[in-house]
Design a protein around this motif. Sequence first.
Motif, PDB file in Angstrom:
ATOM      1  N   UNK A 156       4.643  -0.985   0.196  1.00 50.82           N
ATOM      2  CA  UNK A 156       6.071  -0.657   0.253  1.00 50.82           C
ATOM      3  C   UNK A 156       6.647  -0.814  -1.146  1.00 50.82           C
ATOM      4  N   UNK A 157       7.444   0.163  -1.563  1.00 49.22           N
ATOM      5  CA  UNK A 157       8.289   0.024  -2.756  1.00 49.22           C
ATOM      6  C   UNK A 157       9.727   0.127  -2.269  1.00 49.22           C
ATOM      7  N   UNK A 158      10.463  -0.970  -2.374  1.00 49.16           N
ATOM      8  CA  UNK A 158      11.843  -0.999  -1.913  1.00 49.16           C
ATOM      9  C   UNK A 158      12.791  -1.308  -3.054  1.00 49.16           C
ATOM     10  N   UNK A 162       1.135  -5.207   5.726  1.00 46.71           N
ATOM     11  CA  UNK A 162       1.383  -4.581   4.422  1.00 46.71           C
ATOM     12  C   UNK A 162       0.365  -5.159   3.446  1.00 46.71           C
ATOM     13  N   UNK A 163      -0.198  -4.305   2.605  1.00 43.09           N
ATOM     14  CA  UNK A 163      -1.218  -4.752   1.664  1.00 43.09           C
ATOM     15  C   UNK A 163      -0.688  -4.960   0.253  1.00 43.09           C
ATOM     16  N   UNK A 164       0.508  -4.486  -0.034  1.00 39.83           N
ATOM     17  CA  UNK A 164       1.131  -4.689  -1.342  1.00 39.83           C
ATOM     18  C   UNK A 164       2.616  -4.374  -1.214  1.00 39.83           C
ATOM     19  N   UNK A 165       3.439  -5.118  -1.962  1.00 44.29           N
ATOM     20  CA  UNK A 165       4.892  -4.934  -1.896  1.00 44.29           C
ATOM     21  C   UNK A 165       5.467  -4.950  -3.312  1.00 44.29           C
ATOM     22  N   UNK A 224       1.585 -10.717   1.459  1.00 40.12           N
ATOM     23  CA  UNK A 224       0.987  -9.596   0.737  1.00 40.12           C
ATOM     24  C   UNK A 224       1.198  -9.810  -0.756  1.00 40.12           C
ATOM     25  N   UNK A 225       0.290  -9.306  -1.580  1.00 40.32           N
ATOM     26  CA  UNK A 225       0.513  -9.359  -3.026  1.00 40.32           C
ATOM     27  C   UNK A 225       1.855  -8.724  -3.372  1.00 40.32           C
ATOM     28  N   UNK A 226       2.564  -9.360  -4.292  1.00 40.43           N
ATOM     29  CA  UNK A 226       3.964  -8.995  -4.541  1.00 40.43           C
ATOM     30  C   UNK A 226       4.219  -8.772  -6.021  1.00 40.43           C
ATOM     31  N   UNK A 256      -0.651  -1.044  -7.657  1.00 45.39           N
ATOM     32  CA  UNK A 256      -1.044  -0.377  -6.425  1.00 45.39           C
ATOM     33  C   UNK A 256      -2.534  -0.073  -6.406  1.00 45.39           C
ATOM     34  N   UNK A 257      -3.076   0.361  -7.536  1.00 41.83           N
ATOM     35  CA  UNK A 257      -4.499   0.687  -7.587  1.00 41.83           C
ATOM     36  C   UNK A 257      -5.362  -0.522  -7.237  1.00 41.83           C
ATOM     37  N   UNK A 258      -4.937  -1.691  -7.677  1.00 36.90           N
ATOM     38  CA  UNK A 258      -5.724  -2.898  -7.435  1.00 36.90           C
ATOM     39  C   UNK A 258      -5.676  -3.346  -5.986  1.00 36.90           C
ATOM     40  N   UNK A 259      -4.700  -2.836  -5.209  1.00 38.47           N
ATOM     41  CA  UNK A 259      -4.510  -3.310  -3.842  1.00 38.47           C
ATOM     42  C   UNK A 259      -4.782  -2.261  -2.773  1.00 38.47           C
TER      43      UNK A 259
END
Length: 303
Positions: free
Chosen positions: A146-148, A165-168, A226-228, A284-287
């Motif tokens: 998610x990109x918020x 969610x795997x990345x935020x 999730x990774x943040x 994002x690529x890493x997650x």
Amino acid sequence: MPMRRLARILLVIAALAVLGAGALWLAGRELAAPAFRAIGAPPPVLQARQIQLVTTSDVLVSGWWSPGRPGLGAVLLLHGVRGDRRQMLQRAQLLHRQGRGALLIDLPGHGESGGTAITFGWRESEAVVAALEFLAKEVPCERRAVIGVSLGAASTVLARGRPRIDAVVLESMYPTIEDAVADRLKLHLGEWAGGLSPLLLSQLPLQLDITAQQLRPIDHIAELHAPLLVISGSNDRHTPAAETQRLFAAAAEPKSLWMVPGAGHVDLFDFAPEDYTRRVSAFLASRLESPTCIPDVAASFTP
């Protein structure tokens, strides 16, 4: 002082108090008023289709879904207050070029979605859950991010019962509604106006049937699991750097912080496109770039 004169003074004070309370009530209604507008078809470059989702409160949510290549993940893009999905178009185009899926929605009370009012992340969070459930069904083997931005960020953190969610990425998010209201009053009216924030916040139960206690992303940011990546402008006066530091301190690991030098409460992609592209893309690529299962049928994608 003669009683008649005292009575006139008290009457004037009472009249001013009533006028002031009325002005604050109207200001509160204006801040929560929906920001509906026509959006139309997605731009051809996204190769997207229009979708409609329904929240648990039966609010219709409109959006665009742009599929990506298998194994590269899918990203939910959430705009800021009084915006719509087009605010996230540049990010969606970046993701599309990278082969990632992108889901852009209008939060409730915005764009072509339904809703009766802007609730500063509380009921908008139901749309986040519905969108993540859509991705879980549409691309079940893909990792999801998610990109918020601002309201979109708060809606993500406040979402109850959201799918994995795997990345935020959270951009320019307020820590508490008390901070957000006081900051904006000071910005537009001067330092003295911060003391008016309790009068505005007292309207929340009456106008929106929610409380200030429900609008505290800082109390829930550690529950993302999730990774943040937290991003904000170093010169943001709507959410000052000290507030972003408080948010970041409250978040759980793994986490990283990027204070964009010189940026205010603006679109941070527009302000620093090269740095934004490099940092967010790497995050994002890493997650995202490892599927969680093997799909039955590979999704088709034309770059």
